[in-house]
Design a protein around this motif. Structure first.
Motif, PDB file in Angstrom:
ATOM      1  N   VAL A  88       0.844  -1.194   0.000  1.00 14.31           N
ATOM      2  CA  VAL A  88       0.000   0.000   0.000  1.00 14.31           C
ATOM      3  C   VAL A  88       0.885   1.252   0.000  1.00 14.31           C
ATOM      4  O   VAL A  88       0.625   2.225  -0.713  1.00 14.31           O
ATOM      5  CB  VAL A  88      -0.943  -0.007   1.228  1.00 14.31           C
ATOM      6  CG1 VAL A  88      -1.720   1.293   1.341  1.00 14.31           C
ATOM      7  CG2 VAL A  88      -1.900  -1.194   1.140  1.00 14.31           C
ATOM      8  N   ALA A  89       1.984   1.213   0.767  1.00 17.60           N
ATOM      9  CA  ALA A  89       2.840   2.391   0.885  1.00 17.60           C
ATOM     10  C   ALA A  89       3.677   2.632  -0.376  1.00 17.60           C
ATOM     11  O   ALA A  89       3.836   3.775  -0.811  1.00 17.60           O
ATOM     12  CB  ALA A  89       3.761   2.242   2.089  1.00 17.60           C
ATOM     13  N   LYS A  90       4.205   1.558  -0.975  1.00 15.69           N
ATOM     14  CA  LYS A  90       5.205   1.759  -2.036  1.00 15.69           C
ATOM     15  C   LYS A  90       4.680   1.543  -3.452  1.00 15.69           C
ATOM     16  O   LYS A  90       5.343   1.904  -4.420  1.00 15.69           O
ATOM     17  CB  LYS A  90       6.354   0.765  -1.833  1.00 15.69           C
ATOM     18  CG  LYS A  90       7.120   0.979  -0.542  1.00 15.69           C
ATOM     19  CD  LYS A  90       8.222  -0.058  -0.483  1.00 15.69           C
ATOM     20  CE  LYS A  90       8.978  -0.034   0.815  1.00 15.69           C
ATOM     21  NZ  LYS A  90       9.777  -1.252   0.985  1.00 15.69           N
ATOM     22  N   GLY A  91       3.525   0.896  -3.599  1.00 12.06           N
ATOM     23  CA  GLY A  91       3.056   0.530  -4.941  1.00 12.06           C
ATOM     24  C   GLY A  91       3.565  -0.853  -5.297  1.00 12.06           C
ATOM     25  O   GLY A  91       4.367  -1.433  -4.567  1.00 12.06           O
ATOM     26  N   TRP A  92       3.115  -1.376  -6.431  1.00 13.52           N
ATOM     27  CA  TRP A  92       3.378  -2.781  -6.723  1.00 13.52           C
ATOM     28  C   TRP A  92       3.775  -3.065  -8.157  1.00 13.52           C
ATOM     29  O   TRP A  92       3.439  -2.316  -9.066  1.00 13.52           O
ATOM     30  CB  TRP A  92       2.141  -3.614  -6.371  1.00 13.52           C
ATOM     31  CG  TRP A  92       0.847  -3.020  -6.861  1.00 13.52           C
ATOM     32  CD1 TRP A  92       0.020  -2.182  -6.156  1.00 13.52           C
ATOM     33  CD2 TRP A  92       0.244  -3.158  -8.156  1.00 13.52           C
ATOM     34  NE1 TRP A  92      -1.057  -1.815  -6.939  1.00 13.52           N
ATOM     35  CE2 TRP A  92      -0.941  -2.402  -8.169  1.00 13.52           C
ATOM     36  CE3 TRP A  92       0.583  -3.860  -9.309  1.00 13.52           C
ATOM     37  CZ2 TRP A  92      -1.783  -2.315  -9.274  1.00 13.52           C
ATOM     38  CZ3 TRP A  92      -0.250  -3.775 -10.432  1.00 13.52           C
ATOM     39  CH2 TRP A  92      -1.419  -3.010 -10.386  1.00 13.52           C
ATOM     40  N   LEU A  93       4.492  -4.157  -8.302  1.00 16.26           N
ATOM     41  CA  LEU A  93       4.865  -4.694  -9.607  1.00 16.26           C
ATOM     42  C   LEU A  93       4.387  -6.141  -9.612  1.00 16.26           C
ATOM     43  O   LEU A  93       4.921  -6.984  -8.897  1.00 16.26           O
ATOM     44  CB  LEU A  93       6.385  -4.643  -9.771  1.00 16.26           C
ATOM     45  CG  LEU A  93       6.975  -5.413 -10.945  1.00 16.26           C
ATOM     46  CD1 LEU A  93       6.481  -4.866 -12.273  1.00 16.26           C
ATOM     47  CD2 LEU A  93       8.505  -5.355 -10.897  1.00 16.26           C
ATOM     48  N   LEU A  94       3.333  -6.392 -10.368  1.00 16.29           N
ATOM     49  CA  LEU A  94       2.752  -7.743 -10.376  1.00 16.29           C
ATOM     50  C   LEU A  94       3.379  -8.588 -11.479  1.00 16.29           C
ATOM     51  O   LEU A  94       3.305  -8.234 -12.662  1.00 16.29           O
ATOM     52  CB  LEU A  94       1.247  -7.657 -10.609  1.00 16.29           C
ATOM     53  CG  LEU A  94       0.336  -7.724  -9.395  1.00 16.29           C
ATOM     54  CD1 LEU A  94      -1.131  -7.665  -9.836  1.00 16.29           C
ATOM     55  CD2 LEU A  94       0.579  -8.955  -8.554  1.00 16.29           C
ATOM     56  N   ASP A  95       3.974  -9.689 -11.074  1.00 19.36           N
ATOM     57  CA  ASP A  95       4.689 -10.578 -11.987  1.00 19.36           C
ATOM     58  C   ASP A  95       3.981 -11.934 -11.953  1.00 19.36           C
ATOM     59  O   ASP A  95       3.982 -12.611 -10.935  1.00 19.36           O
ATOM     60  CB  ASP A  95       6.139 -10.646 -11.476  1.00 19.36           C
ATOM     61  CG  ASP A  95       6.939 -11.827 -11.975  1.00 19.36           C
ATOM     62  OD1 ASP A  95       6.483 -12.539 -12.878  1.00 19.36           O
ATOM     63  OD2 ASP A  95       8.048 -12.024 -11.437  1.00 19.36           O
ATOM     64  N   GLY A  96       3.303 -12.279 -13.050  1.00 20.69           N
ATOM     65  CA  GLY A  96       2.608 -13.570 -13.093  1.00 20.69           C
ATOM     66  C   GLY A  96       1.112 -13.454 -12.848  1.00 20.69           C
ATOM     67  O   GLY A  96       0.409 -14.455 -12.806  1.00 20.69           O
ATOM     68  N   PHE A  97       0.614 -12.246 -12.690  1.00 22.84           N
ATOM     69  CA  PHE A  97      -0.816 -12.018 -12.472  1.00 22.84           C
ATOM     70  C   PHE A  97      -1.163 -10.655 -13.047  1.00 22.84           C
ATOM     71  O   PHE A  97      -0.426  -9.696 -12.779  1.00 22.84           O
ATOM     72  CB  PHE A  97      -1.148 -12.062 -10.988  1.00 22.84           C
ATOM     73  CG  PHE A  97      -2.627 -12.048 -10.680  1.00 22.84           C
ATOM     74  CD1 PHE A  97      -3.307 -13.232 -10.428  1.00 22.84           C
ATOM     75  CD2 PHE A  97      -3.330 -10.850 -10.645  1.00 22.84           C
ATOM     76  CE1 PHE A  97      -4.669 -13.223 -10.145  1.00 22.84           C
ATOM     77  CE2 PHE A  97      -4.694 -10.836 -10.365  1.00 22.84           C
ATOM     78  CZ  PHE A  97      -5.351 -12.027 -10.114  1.00 22.84           C
ATOM     79  N   PRO A  98      -2.259 -10.484 -13.771  1.00 26.89           N
ATOM     80  CA  PRO A  98      -3.210 -11.506 -14.175  1.00 26.89           C
ATOM     81  C   PRO A  98      -2.656 -12.384 -15.302  1.00 26.89           C
ATOM     82  O   PRO A  98      -1.902 -11.932 -16.136  1.00 26.89           O
ATOM     83  CB  PRO A  98      -4.403 -10.689 -14.677  1.00 26.89           C
ATOM     84  CG  PRO A  98      -3.827  -9.388 -15.115  1.00 26.89           C
ATOM     85  CD  PRO A  98      -2.655  -9.133 -14.235  1.00 26.89           C
ATOM     86  N   ARG A  99      -3.082 -13.645 -15.298  1.00 24.67           N
ATOM     87  CA  ARG A  99      -2.694 -14.594 -16.342  1.00 24.67           C
ATOM     88  C   ARG A  99      -3.888 -14.909 -17.247  1.00 24.67           C
ATOM     89  O   ARG A  99      -3.739 -15.543 -18.269  1.00 24.67           O
ATOM     90  CB  ARG A  99      -2.239 -15.913 -15.712  1.00 24.67           C
ATOM     91  CG  ARG A  99      -0.804 -15.939 -15.210  1.00 24.67           C
ATOM     92  CD  ARG A  99       0.078 -16.701 -16.129  1.00 24.67           C
ATOM     93  NE  ARG A  99       1.071 -17.645 -15.670  1.00 24.67           N
ATOM     94  CZ  ARG A  99       2.021 -17.531 -14.775  1.00 24.67           C
ATOM     95  NH1 ARG A  99       2.097 -16.482 -14.026  1.00 24.67           N
ATOM     96  NH2 ARG A  99       2.905 -18.471 -14.587  1.00 24.67           N
ATOM     97  N   THR A 100      -5.085 -14.505 -16.838  1.00 21.55           N
ATOM     98  CA  THR A 100      -6.275 -14.739 -17.662  1.00 21.55           C
ATOM     99  C   THR A 100      -7.122 -13.452 -17.675  1.00 21.55           C
ATOM    100  O   THR A 100      -6.945 -12.580 -16.819  1.00 21.55           O
ATOM    101  CB  THR A 100      -7.164 -15.866 -17.086  1.00 21.55           C
ATOM    102  OG1 THR A 100      -7.665 -15.415 -15.810  1.00 21.55           O
ATOM    103  CG2 THR A 100      -6.409 -17.161 -16.887  1.00 21.55           C
TER     104      THR A 100
END
Ligand code: AMP
Length: 180
Positions: free
Chosen positions: A76-88
């Motif tokens: 929540v504080a830093k933000g995100w990098l989603l690796d492998g999602f979403p896959r569909t």
């Protein structure tokens, strides 16, 4: 940020650089799942069977896992990098329904034959999580202990790879059309 790429397409390496540069939290759903399987949780046991054959884990399980991680304080504080999602497409829809839209979607394009070579030679050091390749990024030759403990991922077999690659190629189109 969402990053898409074929298995062994270099997502791990790029994610490390992006997380360092932008200070976002790298969330790899493959890593989250392997951790659950290692700990022997119910979710880990349910997911393990799908993972070993290279099949996708059902969307409902995945969304539950990712939703929980995205609510944690560091993310929540830093933000995100989603690796492998979403896959569909359905997973992308689930994210959107939670009010989560990415600022950027990155796609790594890697030819199938390169992926094949990378997967077959990929080895992980379970002690450090470091990933090597027997030809392209070999572990230090003198370190006998390290060489002995290197592991090959259960789904890094030619059989599972064919399934994983076919599934990836089919789904990446759906995901891109969802976000463009
Ligand atoms: P990865 O390390 O990203 O290649 O993921 C390893 C395995 O975990 C995949 O082959 C799938 O079985 C499962 N997995 C990871 N992320 C997802 C996802 N978003 N949806 C379904 N299955 C997933």
């Amino acid at each position: 940020i969402i990053i898409c790429g074929p298995p062994a397409g270099g997502k791990g390496t790029q994610c490390e650089l992006i997380a360092q540069t932008y200070g976002v939290v790298h969330i790899s759903t493959g890593d989250l799942l392997r951790e659950e399987t290692r700990k022997g949780t119910t979710l880990g046991k349910q997911a393990g069977t799908f993972m070993a054959s290279g099949a996708l884990v059902p969307d409902a399980l995945m969304t539950q896992l990712v939703a929980a991680r995205l609510k944690e304080d560091d993310v929540v504080a830093k933000g995100w990098l989603l690796d492998g999602f979403p896959r569909t497409r359905n997973q992308a829809l689930n994210l959107q329904e939670m009010g989560i839209l990415p600022s950027a979607v990155l796609v790594l394009e890697v030819p199938d034959e390169v992926v094949q070579n990378r997967i077959e030679g990929r080895r992980t050091d379970p002690a450090t999580g470091k990933v090597y390749h027997l030809t392209f990024n070999p572990p230090p030759a003198g370190d006998a202990e390290l060489l002995k403990r290197l592991e090959q991922r259960k789904d890094d077999t030619r059989e599972a790879m064919v399934t994983r690659l076919a599934t990836y190629n089919k789904n990446v189109t759906d995901i891109l059309s969802f976000y463009t």
